[in-house]
Design an enzyme around this catalytic site. Structure first.
Site, PDB file in Angstrom:
ATOM      1  N   HIS A   1       1.550 -66.576  -7.336  1.00  0.00           N
ATOM      2  CA  HIS A   1       2.316 -67.822  -7.292  1.00  0.00           C
ATOM      3  C   HIS A   1       3.610 -67.580  -8.072  1.00  0.00           C
ATOM      4  O   HIS A   1       3.634 -66.776  -9.011  1.00  0.00           O
ATOM      5  CB  HIS A   1       1.584 -68.974  -7.983  1.00  0.00           C
ATOM      6  CG  HIS A   1       0.261 -69.339  -7.413  1.00  0.00           C
ATOM      7  ND1 HIS A   1      -0.891 -68.640  -7.686  1.00  0.00           N
ATOM      8  CD2 HIS A   1      -0.114 -70.365  -6.614  1.00  0.00           C
ATOM      9  CE1 HIS A   1      -1.917 -69.218  -7.085  1.00  0.00           C
ATOM     10  NE2 HIS A   1      -1.480 -70.266  -6.423  1.00  0.00           N
TER      11      HIS A   1
ATOM     12  N   ASP B   1       3.184 -67.947 -11.780  1.00  0.00           N
ATOM     13  CA  ASP B   1       2.410 -66.905 -12.465  1.00  0.00           C
ATOM     14  C   ASP B   1       3.321 -65.846 -13.057  1.00  0.00           C
ATOM     15  O   ASP B   1       3.074 -65.328 -14.132  1.00  0.00           O
ATOM     16  CB  ASP B   1       1.478 -66.157 -11.487  1.00  0.00           C
ATOM     17  CG  ASP B   1       0.544 -67.053 -10.745  1.00  0.00           C
ATOM     18  OD1 ASP B   1       0.105 -68.050 -11.335  1.00  0.00           O
ATOM     19  OD2 ASP B   1       0.256 -66.753  -9.575  1.00  0.00           O
TER      20      ASP B   1
END
Length: 440
Positions: free
Chosen positions: A104, A107
């Site tokens: 993501h 992240d």
């Protein structure tokens, strides 16, 4: 602050040593070059590591905070920490010798004060990835945008009652889709973590479904505009965190896609733990996706039989995993998809080796399950039992009933004319359960 250059110490890349090995830092079943049903084991399984649980999750739960105290999670400059985290991530990819990873945007880089600043942060770390991938084997299986963590998304992203949130989410997805394309990603995932509602008292269902359909169409249109050849995937998710999720399971997602006219454009990324939370088995969801023509990829993990929550544990059940892989093989195997370990170690597993061994053990389990699934395919007894059960549909009268050749009146007339009196036949479930057990 800089994370240690070698967070995992001097552990060397894991190698295959065979089933008799007791070396914790070796594969017992995962022999990546072994040919199984005419294809390399690595190409069957297409393992990927999830950036979020592996390198971003701090070990918290609803009753307690961080337990891991990872060195790249604490310090001064957030971008320096993000680069240190990337170093550790690529070190793990190298040690495990995996072909793919997934991420993501939130992240890999910190969120900024604006979308422009956030996107710049993500771009900077994507540039780090690009440089590392020049000399490393690992490639990107898929990227995605986090449209659920920030409080702006508390009422959803695409389905949010505020059009500015819809617009913000569109801008975020555009950027990550383009980066995924530039990084050579083979898929892009839309995970509607909060695309649902808590109560009908404040919800316009039709409006939200229309918004979701439009958002999906915007993503597909942009995919073609930028020349991205990968697959757009939706990940079904039941119940949590909202009570009613619009993407509850594979069947529900298919309905959404048909409503939006995208059933030929978008496929599904199926997670084992989400399947069980939806009241299904993992193999059911895979088989359903294959039957509907939307099977794409999987997140490999498991839930806890005593917990009705998304515990995201690493897989340890050989039978469940083999049955799932059997359905994947029947579906023709992965094309752009793969097997992403959307799993996290337990919050008491503090050592660096715990993270490494969780992945290597799961890879070994899946490799062993692949061999069991291959036995089922080669033996053919399961498929013969199914073919025999439906053999009556091969006759001319039966085939005619499923075509335009027969009307309801024609079918009823044949029943009366031939005096049909069909009797039930055994489904032989226990016999087949015994058959499956015999492969282990």
């Amino acid at each position: 602050m800089n994370a240690p250059a070698r967070f995992f110490g001097e552990i060397q890349p894991l190698r295959y040593e065979g089933p008799e090995s007791r070396n914790l830092y070796a594969y017992r079943w995962y022999d990546k070059d072994r040919m199984v049903l005419g294809k390399r084991m690595e190409d069957h399984l297409r393992f990927a590591i999830a950036y979020w649980h592996s390198f971003t999750w701090p070990g918290g739960d609803p009753f307690g905070g961080e337990t891991f105290l990872r060195p790249w999670m604490h310090g001064g400059d957030e971008m320096a920490l993000a680069r240190a985290k990337a170093d550790v991530a690529f070190d793990l990819f190298r040690i495990l010798d995996v072909p793919f990873f997934c991420f993501h945007d939130r992240d890999i880089a910190p969120e900024g004060k604006s979308l422009k600043e956030s996107n710049a942060n993500v771009r900077a770390i994507a540039d780090v990835f690009t440089k590392k991938m020049e000399t490393e084997k690992v490639r990107l299986l898929w990227g995605t945008a986090n449209l659920f963590s920030n409080r702006r998304f508390m009422a959803g992203a695409a389905t949010n009652p505020d059009p500015d949130v819809f617009a913000y989410a569109a801008g975020q997805v555009k950027h990550v889709l383009e980066l995924t394309h530039e990084l050579g990603g083979q898929n892009y995932v839309l995970w509607g973590g909060r695309e649902g509602y808590e109560t009908l008292l404040n919800t316009d269902l039709k409006r939200e479904l229309d918004q979701m359909g439009r958002f999906l169409n915007l993503v597909v249109e942009h995919k073609h505009r930028i020349g991205f050849k990968g697959t757009i995937l939706i990940e079904p998710k039941p119940q949590e965190p909202t009570k009613h999720q619009y993407d509850f399971d594979v069947g529900t997602v298919y309905g959404l896609l048909c409503r939006a006219g995208l059933q030929d454009e978008v496929k599904v990324n199926i997670e084992a733990n989400h399947a069980t939370l939806a009241g299904h088995s993992f193999e059911h969801e895979i088989a359903m996706a294959a039957a509907l023509g939307i099977f794409g990829s999987i997140d490999m993990n498991k839930g806890d039989a005593q917990s009705g929550w998304d515990t995201d544990q690493f897989p340890t059940n050989i039978e469940d995993t083999a049955l799932a892989i059997y359905e994947i093989i029947k579906a023709g195997g992965f094309t752009t998809g793969g097997m992403n370990f959307d799993a996290k170690i337990r919050r008491q597993s503090l050592d660096p080796e715990d993270l490494l061994l969780a992945h290597s053990g799961a890879m070994d389990l899946c490799a062993r399950a692949l061999l069991v699934a291959a036995k089922m395919v080669e033996d053919g007894a399961r498929q013969r039992a199914v073919d025999e059960r439906y053999a009556g549909w091969n006759g001319p009268e039966a085939r005619a009933m499923l075509s335009d050749e027969s009307s309801l009146a024609d079918i009823a007339a044949r029943v009366e004319a031939e005096g049909l009196d069909p009797q039930p036949r055994s489904g032989r479930q226990e016999r087949l359960e015994n058959l499956v057990a015999s492969y282990f």
